[in-house]
Design an enzyme around this catalytic site. Sequence first.
Site, mmCIF file in Angstrom:
data_model
loop_
_atom_site.group_PDB
_atom_site.id
_atom_site.type_symbol
_atom_site.label_atom_id
_atom_site.label_comp_id
_atom_site.label_asym_id
_atom_site.label_seq_id
_atom_site.Cartn_x
_atom_site.Cartn_y
_atom_site.Cartn_z
ATOM 1 N N ASN A 22 0.873 -1.175 0.000
ATOM 2 C CA ASN A 22 0.000 0.000 0.000
ATOM 3 C C ASN A 22 0.911 1.226 0.000
ATOM 4 O OD1 ASN A 22 -2.960 -0.968 0.404
ATOM 5 N ND2 ASN A 22 -1.721 -2.213 1.812
ATOM 6 N N GLU A 23 1.214 1.695 -1.203
ATOM 7 C CA GLU A 23 2.175 2.774 -1.382
ATOM 8 C C GLU A 23 1.571 4.113 -0.957
ATOM 9 O OE1 GLU A 23 4.993 1.853 -1.881
ATOM 10 O OE2 GLU A 23 5.292 0.462 -3.521
ATOM 11 N N PRO A 24 2.413 5.148 -0.771
ATOM 12 C CA PRO A 24 1.885 6.484 -0.488
ATOM 13 C C PRO A 24 0.806 6.874 -1.496
ATOM 14 C CG PRO A 24 4.252 6.479 -0.229
ATOM 15 C CD PRO A 24 3.884 5.126 -0.772
ATOM 16 N N SER B 161 10.221 1.362 -3.025
ATOM 17 C CA SER B 161 9.821 0.008 -2.613
ATOM 18 C C SER B 161 10.500 -1.043 -3.485
ATOM 19 C CB SER B 161 8.306 -0.146 -2.702
ATOM 20 O OG SER B 161 7.658 0.682 -1.768
ATOM 21 N N SER C 5 -2.267 5.565 -1.074
ATOM 22 C CA SER C 5 -3.301 4.542 -0.881
ATOM 23 C C SER C 5 -4.374 5.058 0.076
ATOM 24 C CB SER C 5 -2.700 3.250 -0.322
ATOM 25 O OG SER C 5 -1.801 2.667 -1.243
#
Length: 663
Positions: free
Chosen positions: A184-186, A203, A188
């Site tokens: 869940n990347e920035p 990531s 999300s």
Amino acid sequence: MVNLNLTSQIALNKVPQKLYQPATAVDRSELTRMEKIPTNIFASTEEGAAHIADAIESGMAAKRQKGEFYVMALGTGTSLTPVYQELIRRHEANGLSFKNLVVFNGYEYFPLTPKSTCQSLLQLKKLFLDHIDIEPQNVFSPNGTVNQDDIQEYCRLYEQRIQTFGGLDAALFGIGRTGNIAVNEPGSSMASNSRLILIDALSREEMSNSFATSEAVPPCSITMGMATILKAKKIFITAWGEEKAGIIKETVEGQITNAVPATFMQTHPDTHVVIDLSAAAELTRIKRPWLVTSCEWTDKLTRSALVWLCGITQKPILKLTNKDYNEHGLSELLALYGSAYNANIKIFNDLQHTITGWPGGKPDADDTHRPERATPYPKRALVFSPHPDDDVISMGGTIQRLVSQGHEVHVAYETSGNIAVNDEEVTRFMHFINGFNQLFNQSKDTTISDKYQEIKAFFKAKKAGDLDSRDVLILKGLIRRGEARTACTFNKIPLEHVYFLDLPFYESGAIEKLPMTEQDVQIVRELLQKTQPHQIYVAADLADPHGTHRKCTDAVLAAIDLERQAGAKWLDDCRVWMYRGAWAEWDIENIEMCVPMSPEELRTKRNAILKHQSQMESAPFLGNDERLFWQRAEDRNRGTADLYDKLGLASYEAMEAFVEYKS
């Protein structure tokens, strides 16, 4: 017994136990008032991992008594390795059974082929599942080979499968450097369910530790969403080491924001952050304890408080007033020292005494307030460099001073650094060698060598993510050796004082290294016995994302420890200095020796770094910092000098900082 993890015991500041393990609930409430998630801090990684393992073991036992499954979502980040190792140990030593454990893998790479080895599930099996007695049918994972058009429905069914087991009893994840949980990347949403997501560059770099190159990491991932994870009854978030300290502070004390998805954990009723002291270093109760409790005022803590107060008030130390102390929660210091002036002059003098133009000690001088002793003179200084350029990047100016002041400087390059050379560099050198042979070969036979053709064919067939052949790795290592020799010659270090240790742990051919062993330690120990230095310089850039610096320094500290146990007399007159610079810099309150550089000396340092041509624009592992290494070094050295200047001390162009290692 060889201790291979002494870097974990480096304690720059002695943190009172009451700050990280409060004795009572009242104490905890006071100390943690800045924290929005329950946070358990342990003195070591092992203690933290055991704490999580205890919770998992008791959770499985409670479910087993009811004849039910214990359902967990698991990640595969390196932060989880100590927890998995502890659970495996309990399984093997104590017979802990995992037969009622159901596992849902947190994410899987996409797209994958059925034979792909770049699978998150394979990583999870390697780290944990293959070593316990979990039933194979109780392991579930997203499928990275599913057709892209079917992913939305596939994710819905994955969520449904979790619910058929009654939902997640617990979720266990590490935290990425961007604050991502699973993938869940920035950006999300807190309401996001399982879905396909693009993996961001940082990531990908973290994930590449498990693969040969970052290109081997697929571009996307099917990940559990934040809403999926937040439905778990209990959540554990882990992090170890100072490289995670910044993101832990944002997660635990910051505002909830989708720019840092981990902050969503603040909304969960039973989330627990479990970290070691290094990862807790930026939390208020550890870094600025005077803001939450009364303090035991050591010299270092006082220095830290005054440097912080100077930053808040934008004043140099000697201009701080009683009012400044009172308005910013430092009245205890006024009571301790009697006045702002007394505290100011004490810390000003402490900082002033860290500055020296004589890193090897000034001969025939009073060394009472100098960081290094005057005798013996000259000294033998042994600089350990993890890669073949860390010496000049991190302490190039200090090396120049040591040489110019008559000390005997030795440099030991601990690893070959061969994987950090691009294929183009090898090709360029091969073209030169081939051309040289054709031009100067005295025979009429100008046939290109078989080895040249073999390597040329290898590069032509090589795909992204393929490991280099041993011949290619040797050539890449030779390139870096040549650059290191050139830089040492530039710094007037005799080549007979230059050593290439080629520690075995590094020679995996991949980013993920082999475990460091006693064999590595013995190589270092033999060099120590040979040189018997008066000064040892080691890398303490423990935030190095690939971990090579930590392993190299562990090898040196273990070798020193063995020598000390053996009663080596040369250690009685030896000091160990820790440097940084490639990945981070020392906080000023911890600096014990600071070596200033003039503009000309800084330029000379840059020229030494530039001798490492393979590590310039085309260097493969620059990390998430877009600056080249010589730019990082200059910016950090200038930043240290600027900080001393703002505190009201002498103004220099740049400074290199050191902390003494005390076993």
